[in-house]
Write an enzyme that holds these catalytic residues in place. Structure first.
Site, PDB file in Angstrom:
ATOM      1  N   ALA A  49      -2.039  14.317 -13.629  1.00  0.00           N
ATOM      2  CA  ALA A  49      -2.243  13.975 -12.218  1.00  0.00           C
ATOM      3  C   ALA A  49      -1.890  12.520 -11.966  1.00  0.00           C
ATOM      4  O   ALA A  49      -1.239  12.184 -10.974  1.00  0.00           O
ATOM      5  CB  ALA A  49      -3.693  14.241 -11.826  1.00  0.00           C
ATOM      6  N   LYS A 133       4.793  26.687 -15.145  1.00  0.00           N
ATOM      7  CA  LYS A 133       5.228  25.495 -15.888  1.00  0.00           C
ATOM      8  C   LYS A 133       4.249  25.261 -17.037  1.00  0.00           C
ATOM      9  O   LYS A 133       3.126  24.814 -16.826  1.00  0.00           O
ATOM     10  CB  LYS A 133       5.286  24.276 -14.974  1.00  0.00           C
ATOM     11  CG  LYS A 133       5.831  23.029 -15.654  1.00  0.00           C
ATOM     12  CD  LYS A 133       5.920  21.862 -14.675  1.00  0.00           C
ATOM     13  CE  LYS A 133       6.537  20.645 -15.341  1.00  0.00           C
ATOM     14  NZ  LYS A 133       5.724  20.158 -16.473  1.00  0.00           N
ATOM     15  N   CYS A 458       4.068 -21.320 -12.092  1.00  0.00           N
ATOM     16  CA  CYS A 458       2.961 -20.361 -12.132  1.00  0.00           C
ATOM     17  C   CYS A 458       2.996 -19.642 -13.477  1.00  0.00           C
ATOM     18  O   CYS A 458       3.960 -18.929 -13.772  1.00  0.00           O
ATOM     19  CB  CYS A 458       3.078 -19.347 -10.991  1.00  0.00           C
ATOM     20  SG  CYS A 458       1.777 -18.078 -11.027  1.00  0.00           S
TER      21      CYS A 458
END
Length: 752
Positions: A49, A133, A458
């Site tokens: 997911a 699947k 930076c």
């Protein structure tokens, strides 16, 4: 459209081109790492997911900014490089991944897109196969004269791991075939059933051995054992669903080919069905989803494929996915937890990215403690245009928030429960200074992201630039990864890429030696110095990508390399284009001001005079260089301005020049196909095409080694003009460029 899709599209719509490019770079890196963890290490650090929704956001941004698609785009990546320990096998035909559908509405869109590509009307029959699947490990089996001769994992799609000995132990894989083509590559999925997985874990626990998290991990780990006897003891299974190289056709259709494979002795999923419409496909999807828990093995969606193999051939492939298939994934999961804090991370381009620190919560079997908050607008409950998202609800520290396993760089906060908001919580104030270097952080007009202005002073940006430089798609120096680069930077050993090539000179001998650092020794130090020296010879596209120039991803870097072929040619054109880039900026500003003034005054905007005025004093060589840059297919004004800006910044240019002096050979790109009548030629398609769509024409031309451009210039070789060609046809005539009709073009490439 689902809420996650709406949010992804809203975020993409709110991005400026710069912000979109930065975001795509972040997504590409995270998904590349996830691919390695999943495919090469059998230790996924993102759930399906998470991974799918990462790709969903990437797809939404790419849809909004198609010109910014990267070469290392997650939608263009297949698996990961093979792991050490196995010999390698090169696939004769690449093992591709699949594009994804995440919402029911994506399926009719997929079907409609195929009809457009093939010029098929709505009444034409267009069958699809729909099959579960399988959630396992992809495997390619090669048979010659009916004998199994090799088996390879997907790997990175081009090269996989040789697991032949292990594959021979799987009962579902035939050792010999009768009446098969002389050469047949069968592709499918190795998996483990739920019952076998539970029994295996019981045996592992009884033996005091490591248990597996899920059947997919168990199957992958079992197949990729160096000792085939261990694989033999594991209950692996195999479903066949596709094929690679084949010396004779299996059938005229996908369904027919599957039946042939079944006749040859392979297991074919019995839930595969032929569907004749998007409605049929969605109905079968719903049926499989309903029965999912009772199948006895893990699936994570349904795969739709064009049934007609001739249509499959016509549709062809993208870089890593076929146009004729799509995976319709099952939905992700949600959970509620508490937002404990908001941290700000600074990226390579100075983007300030807010990250939610959460009370740990389990979402879909994975513990989540961090989630992305995207940008300050997302926290405030609005999109980049000021419109509401989440019904305008802002997000505050202490809120009860819904976490969606969308797998951003981390999962994302999707919603907030105002009914559970603690009293006296304050709105979150997004910082206007960089938390790393305290430089001002500004948000340019049209940009969704606030950025640190500190540049190379930076430390966060400097470190991220160095990490990018040594990344896999860039210089990819063996033994020098992100961890080592950061340590060297913090100790003052390197500050810019050129310093990497001076490590041996500075720290090979003397008081401060690499071999004396913790974790290093004589052998490892020597190996690193040798690996660095090996990369003094580098491919041009890798060099361009490694510079970390904003908006220049792998796709753009490859396009630039193919066009210019040498670093010198690229640098000269970029330098020459500087006045034109400034004119472009002036023109954009003037057009914006004119639009605003016209709106305020209630009149029609007069834009062309503004553009003409901005470009009036631009030298012709600069215009020509600008046209050369922006005429490259896939390279627009945004990329061109970014290139010029970087090359014109004194400190950046000096850093690049120092790097170039450390390199001994910058290799031109490999030539594309050279055995065709149009190989190496630059082609422009204009007007209406009647025998093929524009997308099909472009794909076929590039497959034959031609370069397809979006504009006509003196470097154009052929213009293919259909009805309504207009200005491009006229310019081709003026420049004396060869003009062809569509029929003449097809005759030229041997496809009339």
């Amino acid at each position: 459209m689902s809420q996650p899709d709406q949010e992804a599209q809203a975020l993409a719509a709110g991005f400026s081109a710069d912000a979109a490019k930065t975001r795509l770079a972040e997504l590409a890196k995270r998904l590349s790492d996830a691919n390695t963890a999943y495919h090469a290490a059998d230790a996924p650090d993102l759930s399906d997911a998470d991974y799918d929704a990462l790709k969903r956001e990437n797809a939404a941004i790419e849809a909004a900014f198609p010109d910014l698609k990267r070469a290392d785009s997650p939608s263009d990546q297949v698996g990961a490089a093979p792991a050490e320990g196995f010999s390698k096998l090169t696939h004769t035909q690449r093992m591709l991944s699949l594009a994804n559908a995440f919402d029911a509405g994506d399926v009719p869109d997929f079907v409609a897109g195929i009809r457009r590509y093939l010029n098929l009307g709505a009444e034409a029959d267009l069958p699809f196969t729909a099959e579960p699947k399988i959630d396992g490990l992809s495997l390619s089996l090669r048979y010659e004269d009916g004998q199994l001769v090799s088996a390879a994992t997907r790997g990175d799609g081009a090269i996989g791991e040789n697991v032949t000995a292990n594959a021979r132990t799987i009962d579902d894989i035939p050792q010999t075939l009768t009446d098969a083509p002389d050469v047949l590559e069968v592709r499918g999925e190795v998996y483990m059933s739920h019952a076998d997985f539970a029994a295996l874990n019981d045996r592992q626990a009884e033996a005091g051995a490591k248990t597996f998290a899920n059947p997919r991990n168990a199957a992958a780990g079992s197949l990729r054992q160096l000792d085939a006897s261990i694989t033999r003891s594991r209950p692996l299974r195999f479903f066949a669903y596709a094929w690679g190289e084949v010396s004779a056709p299996l059938a005229a259709t996908q369904s027919g080919a599957l039946n042939t494979l079944k006749t040859l002795g392979f297991q074919i999923n019995d839930r595969t069905k032929t569907c004749h419409s998007a409605e049929d496909m969605l109905a079968h999807y719903a049926s499989i989803e309903q029965d999912r828990a009772d199948l006895g093995y893990d699936i994570d969606g349904v795969v739709y494929k064009i049934d007609d193999l001739d249509y499959q051939r016509r549709l062809g492939m993208r870089s890593t996915t076929p146009r004729w298939a799509i995976a319709h994934k099952f939905p992700a999961e949600l959970a509620w937890t508490t937002l404990e804090a908001i941290d700000i991370q600074v990226g390579r381009t100075g983007a300030l990215s807010p990250v939610a620190r959460l009370t740990p919560v389990t979402v879909g079997g994975v513990v989540v403690s961090n989630a992305t908050l995207h940008n300050e607008d997302y926290i405030a409950g609005r999109d980049a245009n000021g419109g509401p998202i989440r019904d305008g609800k802002d997000i505050r520290v202490g809120d009860r928030v819904q976490v969606y396993r969308a797998g951003d760089v981390i999962p994302k906060v999707a919603d907030v429960d105002l009914a559970k908001r603690p009293e006296n919580t304050a709105k979150y104030a997004f910082p206007d200074h960089c938390p790393q270097c305290q430089s001002e952080a500004i948000r340019e007009e049209g940009d969704a992201v606030r950025r640190c202005t500190g540049g190379l002073i930076c430390p966060a940006q400097a470190v991220e630039k160095l990490k990018h430089f040594v990344s896999r798609a860039a210089f990819d120096i063996d033994g020098l990864g992100a961890k080592q680069v950061e340590a060297f930077y913090l100790d003052g050993w390197i500050a810019e890429p050129a310093d990497i090539f001076r490590l041996k000179e500075n720290y090979g001998e003397g008081m401060k030696q690499l071999r004396n650092r913790e974790g290093w020794g004589e052998k490892s130090a020597t190996s690193l110095f040798n690996a660095i020296d090996d990369k003094r010879s580098i491919a041009l596209h890798r060099l361009i990508f490694a510079l970390g120039i904003r908006h220049v991803g792998e796709v753009a870097a490859s396009d630039l390399a193919r066009h210019f072929t040498t670093w010198k040619a690229l640098a000269e054109i970029v330098d020459q284009a500087a006045p034109a880039a400034e004119a472009h900026r002036r023109a954009e500003d003037a057009v914006l001001a004119e639009r605003k003034a016209a709106a305020d005054e209630g009149r029609r905007a007069s834009l062309q005079p503004q553009r003409d005025k901005a470009w009036a004093d631009t030298p012709e060589p600069a215009k020509a260089a600008w046209d050369d840059l922006t005429g490259i297919d896939g390279i627009g004004a945004t990329v061109a301005v970014s290139l010029v800006t970087t090359f014109q910044q004194a400190r950046e240019r000096a850093s690049i020049d120092r790097l170039i002096t450390e390199l001994t050979d910058i290799q031109p790109p490999e030539a594309r196909a050279t055995q065709s009548a149009v190989a190496g030629l630059t082609v422009v398609f204009t007007g209406a095409l009647e025998r093929m769509t524009r997308a099909e024409a472009k794909a076929r031309a590039e497959a034959m080694g031609a370069k397809v451009s979006g504009s006509v210039s003196a470097k154009t070789d052929i213009v293919v003009a259909g009805p309504g060609a207009g200005s491009k046809e006229k310019k081709a005539k003026d420049l004396g460029i060869e003009l062809l009709t569509e029929e003449q073009w097809l005759d030229r490439i041997g496809d009339a």
